[in-house]
Design a protein around this motif. Structure first.
Motif: not given
Length: 222
Positions: A3-5, A74-79, A81-87, A111-116
């Motif tokens: 899936x893509x966000x 249930x989910x949502x996704x964001x793109x 890069x800053x959050x991905x780099x921080x983690x 950087x494609x990040x999903x919350x479930x």
């Protein structure tokens, strides 16, 4: 997951403190392992608060008879890069410093990040995660899953019951069964080495910060 966000909104994500002494628990060599206390209780609960402010949408599927894994969550996704780099920089980069997969080394997170969110009785059936070719020329090899809620970690409050992530080998035997613990990270290699599923939660809901893929690239050779 495949899936893509969407594009990242201007979200104020919680701060993540660097973790200097993360410990790895190997479940299947470097192919499947957990990292306890990857996020602190404060960080985990702060992410849940932000996720709830954004809002989750129900996600279903056509089901196994139509060639799709059963899905009810249930989910949502964001793109982002800053959050991905921080983690990545908070401690994961050091964890992967000595891990090679087919001569390749990890360089960061997709950087494609999903919350479930899994409510009571919801689950995601057996499936595999496949490698993805990214636009920067890198390819994904690992899934990183961070439990933002889960069983007891020494803090008071209601614990989740159920919600395990179960891995099955090529002969459908159980390879590992991982119970969710707040703040713990779970990493597993992509491909058909195994199928896995998120099973039913029996009490309280579960929230996952799901960074579906980790980027790797060819190591420079002198």
């Amino acid at each position: 997951m495949g899936e893509r966000g969407g594009e990242a909104k201007k979200v104020k994500w919680p701060s993540i403190k660097p973790k200097k002494n993360l410990q790895i628990t190997h479940l299947k060599e470097t192919h499947l392992f957990t990292i306890p206390n990857f996020l602190s209780t404060v960080e985990s609960r702060a992410f849940i608060k932000v996720a709830e402010s954004i809002g989750f949408a129900h996600q279903g599927s056509l089901g196994p008879t139509r060639g799709e894994a059963y899905r009810d969550n249930h989910r949502f996704a964001v793109e982002d890069p800053v959050l991905a780099a921080t983690i990545w920089e908070s401690g994961l980069k050091k964890v992967f410093a000595d891990i090679e997969i087919r001569g390749k080394v990890a360089v960061g997170l997709n950087p494609n990040i999903r919350f479930y969110r899994y409510n009571v009785g919801q689950r995601f059936g057996r499936h595999i995660d496949e490698s993805v070719d990214l636009v920067d020329g890198s390819q994904t090899y690992y899934t990183l899953l961070i439990y933002l809620s889960g069983g007891s970690n020494g803090e008071s409050g209601e614990s989740l019951v159920g919600g395990e992530t179960v891995f099955y080998g090529s002969r459908r035997g159980v390879v590992a069964e991982v119970a969710p613990v707040e703040g713990m990270a779970l990493l597993h290699i992509h491909g058909d080495k195994w199928f896995y599923e998120s099973v039913n939660g029996d009490r309280t809901s579960q929230v996952l910060l799901y960074l579906d893929e980790m980027e790797l690239e060819v190591k420079q050779v002198a």
